[in-house]
Design a protein around this motif. Sequence first.
Motif, PDB file in Angstrom:
ATOM      1  N   ASP A   1       0.822  -1.212   0.000  1.00  0.00           N
ATOM      2  CA  ASP A   1       0.000   0.000   0.000  1.00  0.00           C
ATOM      3  C   ASP A   1       0.857   1.263   0.000  1.00  0.00           C
ATOM      4  OD1 ASP A   1      -2.313  -1.486  -0.086  1.00  0.00           O
ATOM      5  OD2 ASP A   1      -2.882  -1.122   1.985  1.00  0.00           O
ATOM      6  N   SER A   2       1.932   1.263   0.769  1.00  0.00           N
ATOM      7  CA  SER A   2       2.784   2.455   0.823  1.00  0.00           C
ATOM      8  C   SER A   2       3.492   2.678  -0.515  1.00  0.00           C
ATOM      9  CB  SER A   2       3.795   2.370   1.963  1.00  0.00           C
ATOM     10  OG  SER A   2       4.721   1.332   1.745  1.00  0.00           O
ATOM     11  N   LYS A   3       3.838   1.611  -1.216  1.00  0.00           N
ATOM     12  CA  LYS A   3       4.448   1.753  -2.549  1.00  0.00           C
ATOM     13  C   LYS A   3       3.445   2.369  -3.529  1.00  0.00           C
ATOM     14  CE  LYS A   3       8.536  -0.250  -2.037  1.00  0.00           C
ATOM     15  NZ  LYS A   3       9.816   0.271  -2.475  1.00  0.00           N
ATOM     16  N   LEU A   4       2.185   1.900  -3.486  1.00  0.00           N
ATOM     17  CA  LEU A   4       1.163   2.488  -4.360  1.00  0.00           C
ATOM     18  C   LEU A   4       0.971   3.969  -4.040  1.00  0.00           C
ATOM     19  CD1 LEU A   4      -1.628  -0.250  -4.569  1.00  0.00           C
ATOM     20  CD2 LEU A   4       0.074   0.343  -6.294  1.00  0.00           C
ATOM     21  N   ARG A   5       0.904   4.307  -2.762  1.00  0.00           N
ATOM     22  CA  ARG A   5       0.728   5.710  -2.366  1.00  0.00           C
ATOM     23  C   ARG A   5       1.897   6.576  -2.823  1.00  0.00           C
ATOM     24  NH1 ARG A   5      -1.139   3.378   2.301  1.00  0.00           N
ATOM     25  NH2 ARG A   5       0.841   3.682   3.377  1.00  0.00           N
ATOM     26  N   SER A   6       3.113   6.083  -2.661  1.00  0.00           N
ATOM     27  CA  SER A   6       4.270   6.909  -3.032  1.00  0.00           C
ATOM     28  C   SER A   6       4.358   7.108  -4.544  1.00  0.00           C
ATOM     29  CB  SER A   6       5.566   6.333  -2.471  1.00  0.00           C
ATOM     30  OG  SER A   6       5.914   5.133  -3.107  1.00  0.00           O
ATOM     31  N   ILE A   7       4.038   6.085  -5.313  1.00  0.00           N
ATOM     32  CA  ILE A   7       4.034   6.235  -6.777  1.00  0.00           C
ATOM     33  C   ILE A   7       2.961   7.227  -7.199  1.00  0.00           C
ATOM     34  CG2 ILE A   7       3.436   5.047  -8.931  1.00  0.00           C
ATOM     35  CD1 ILE A   7       4.889   2.615  -7.839  1.00  0.00           C
ATOM     36  N   TYR A   8       1.772   7.069  -6.637  1.00  0.00           N
ATOM     37  CA  TYR A   8       0.668   7.970  -6.977  1.00  0.00           C
ATOM     38  C   TYR A   8       1.027   9.418  -6.622  1.00  0.00           C
ATOM     39  CZ  TYR A   8      -4.059   9.782  -7.395  1.00  0.00           C
ATOM     40  OH  TYR A   8      -5.156  10.503  -7.782  1.00  0.00           O
ATOM     41  N   LYS A   9       1.559   9.622  -5.434  1.00  0.00           N
ATOM     42  CA  LYS A   9       1.951  10.961  -4.994  1.00  0.00           C
ATOM     43  C   LYS A   9       3.023  11.549  -5.912  1.00  0.00           C
ATOM     44  CE  LYS A   9       3.744  13.427  -0.966  1.00  0.00           C
ATOM     45  NZ  LYS A   9       4.264  13.293   0.396  1.00  0.00           N
ATOM     46  N   ALA A  10       3.986  10.734  -6.315  1.00  0.00           N
ATOM     47  CA  ALA A  10       5.036  11.203  -7.218  1.00  0.00           C
ATOM     48  C   ALA A  10       4.467  11.606  -8.582  1.00  0.00           C
ATOM     49  CB  ALA A  10       6.107  10.136  -7.388  1.00  0.00           C
ATOM     50  N   MET A  11       3.530  10.817  -9.090  1.00  0.00           N
ATOM     51  CA  MET A  11       2.950  11.145 -10.400  1.00  0.00           C
ATOM     52  C   MET A  11       2.106  12.418 -10.319  1.00  0.00           C
ATOM     53  SD  MET A  11       2.248   7.450 -12.261  1.00  0.00           S
ATOM     54  CE  MET A  11       1.000   6.883 -11.152  1.00  0.00           C
ATOM     55  N   VAL A  12       1.335  12.579  -9.258  1.00  0.00           N
ATOM     56  CA  VAL A  12       0.566  13.816  -9.076  1.00  0.00           C
ATOM     57  C   VAL A  12       1.527  14.994  -8.957  1.00  0.00           C
ATOM     58  CG1 VAL A  12      -0.957  15.056  -7.484  1.00  0.00           C
ATOM     59  CG2 VAL A  12      -1.483  12.701  -8.121  1.00  0.00           C
ATOM     60  N   GLY A  13       2.625  14.801  -8.238  1.00  0.00           N
ATOM     61  CA  GLY A  13       3.634  15.850  -8.101  1.00  0.00           C
ATOM     62  C   GLY A  13       4.271  16.236  -9.417  1.00  0.00           C
ATOM     63  N   GLN A  14       4.292  15.317 -10.374  1.00  0.00           N
ATOM     64  CA  GLN A  14       4.853  15.578 -11.700  1.00  0.00           C
ATOM     65  C   GLN A  14       3.812  16.133 -12.680  1.00  0.00           C
ATOM     66  OE1 GLN A  14       8.133  15.237 -12.781  1.00  0.00           O
ATOM     67  NE2 GLN A  14       8.557  15.007 -10.603  1.00  0.00           N
ATOM     68  N   GLY A  15       2.571  16.324 -12.200  1.00  0.00           N
ATOM     69  CA  GLY A  15       1.554  16.933 -13.049  1.00  0.00           C
ATOM     70  C   GLY A  15       0.411  16.039 -13.473  1.00  0.00           C
ATOM     71  N   MET A  16       0.372  14.809 -13.006  1.00  0.00           N
ATOM     72  CA  MET A  16      -0.743  13.935 -13.382  1.00  0.00           C
ATOM     73  C   MET A  16      -2.043  14.472 -12.775  1.00  0.00           C
ATOM     74  SD  MET A  16      -1.433   9.880 -12.652  1.00  0.00           S
ATOM     75  CE  MET A  16      -2.011  10.081 -10.972  1.00  0.00           C
ATOM     76  N   ALA A  17      -3.034  14.637 -13.620  1.00  0.00           N
ATOM     77  CA  ALA A  17      -4.357  15.087 -13.170  1.00  0.00           C
ATOM     78  C   ALA A  17      -5.393  14.122 -13.730  1.00  0.00           C
ATOM     79  CB  ALA A  17      -4.616  16.511 -13.640  1.00  0.00           C
ATOM     80  N   ALA A  18      -5.269  12.873 -13.365  1.00  0.00           N
ATOM     81  CA  ALA A  18      -6.109  11.821 -13.928  1.00  0.00           C
ATOM     82  C   ALA A  18      -7.537  11.898 -13.415  1.00  0.00           C
ATOM     83  CB  ALA A  18      -5.521  10.456 -13.596  1.00  0.00           C
ATOM     84  N   LYS A  19      -8.474  11.669 -14.322  1.00  0.00           N
ATOM     85  CA  LYS A  19      -9.876  11.555 -13.933  1.00  0.00           C
ATOM     86  C   LYS A  19     -10.187  10.124 -13.527  1.00  0.00           C
ATOM     87  CE  LYS A  19     -11.360  15.254 -16.954  1.00  0.00           C
ATOM     88  NZ  LYS A  19     -11.879  15.568 -18.279  1.00  0.00           N
ATOM     89  N   HIS A  20      -9.410   9.174 -14.035  1.00  0.00           N
ATOM     90  CA  HIS A  20      -9.610   7.762 -13.734  1.00  0.00           C
ATOM     91  C   HIS A  20      -8.260   7.118 -13.447  1.00  0.00           C
ATOM     92  CE1 HIS A  20     -13.767   8.016 -14.975  1.00  0.00           C
ATOM     93  NE2 HIS A  20     -13.364   8.618 -16.073  1.00  0.00           N
ATOM     94  N   ASN A  21      -8.248   6.228 -12.476  1.00  0.00           N
ATOM     95  CA  ASN A  21      -7.034   5.512 -12.116  1.00  0.00           C
ATOM     96  C   ASN A  21      -7.298   4.016 -12.218  1.00  0.00           C
ATOM     97  OD1 ASN A  21      -5.377   7.784 -11.242  1.00  0.00           O
ATOM     98  ND2 ASN A  21      -6.915   8.006  -9.633  1.00  0.00           N
ATOM     99  N   VAL A  22      -6.440   3.342 -12.975  1.00  0.00           N
ATOM    100  CA  VAL A  22      -6.556   1.902 -13.175  1.00  0.00           C
ATOM    101  C   VAL A  22      -5.247   1.273 -12.717  1.00  0.00           C
ATOM    102  CG1 VAL A  22      -6.853   0.058 -14.879  1.00  0.00           C
ATOM    103  CG2 VAL A  22      -8.098   2.217 -15.140  1.00  0.00           C
ATOM    104  N   VAL A  23      -5.363   0.209 -11.959  1.00  0.00           N
ATOM    105  CA  VAL A  23      -4.171  -0.501 -11.508  1.00  0.00           C
ATOM    106  C   VAL A  23      -4.029  -1.775 -12.334  1.00  0.00           C
ATOM    107  CG1 VAL A  23      -5.406  -1.672  -9.619  1.00  0.00           C
ATOM    108  CG2 VAL A  23      -2.919  -1.413  -9.500  1.00  0.00           C
ATOM    109  N   PHE A  24      -2.805  -2.020 -12.804  1.00  0.00           N
ATOM    110  CA  PHE A  24      -2.456  -3.244 -13.538  1.00  0.00           C
ATOM    111  C   PHE A  24      -1.542  -4.037 -12.623  1.00  0.00           C
ATOM    112  CE2 PHE A  24       0.228  -5.896 -16.118  1.00  0.00           C
ATOM    113  CZ  PHE A  24      -0.584  -6.344 -17.152  1.00  0.00           C
ATOM    114  N   ALA A  25      -1.915  -5.268 -12.331  1.00  0.00           N
ATOM    115  CA  ALA A  25      -1.134  -6.066 -11.389  1.00  0.00           C
ATOM    116  C   ALA A  25      -0.780  -7.412 -12.004  1.00  0.00           C
ATOM    117  CB  ALA A  25      -1.931  -6.265 -10.109  1.00  0.00           C
ATOM    118  N   HIS A  26       0.454  -7.821 -11.788  1.00  0.00           N
ATOM    119  CA  HIS A  26       0.943  -9.081 -12.333  1.00  0.00           C
ATOM    120  C   HIS A  26       1.279 -10.053 -11.208  1.00  0.00           C
ATOM    121  CE1 HIS A  26       4.363 -11.576 -14.056  1.00  0.00           C
ATOM    122  NE2 HIS A  26       3.351 -11.863 -14.849  1.00  0.00           N
TER     123      HIS A  26
END
Length: 157
Positions: A22-47
Amino acid sequence: PMPLWVGVPQFILNVPEPVQFDSKLRSIYKAMVGQGMAAKHNVVFAHSLGGVFTQQHLANAKAEPKFDAAVLYGATLLRSYRKTSEITVPLLTVDGDLDGNMRIARQAEAWFHQVSRSPSRPPTQPVVLLEGLNHWSVSSGPVPSTVRAHDLPAEVS
């Protein structure tokens, strides 16, 4: 054009850890928002094993970030979530018919429960098998020994 943002968590020995997930997902999401991501939809791809931990994340109402949908590859909806309403987002299960780690019989079981017995049409949890792909077909880098020992050779790349 729609921009696509992709974040890939890194784990020690490339093995997802439930304590860190969970903390890895949060940190990636926070980093992408910090870089300008303004997504209306979020999809997770998991392997693979990440698909297990993603389902646990989706089932936790308090988990952040929230996702609008999920795609599992080389993984399947866990039996424990089949008859619950804990996972509320659309869930697409995709796998290769040559996956030697998540066997085709297990995906046939998933199709039976998620598609053929689904009360909704189209089903909200479809299962798709892709011909000629194996467990490692969506991955890169050195193949882990457990995957190498059980996976079947891919016919397409």
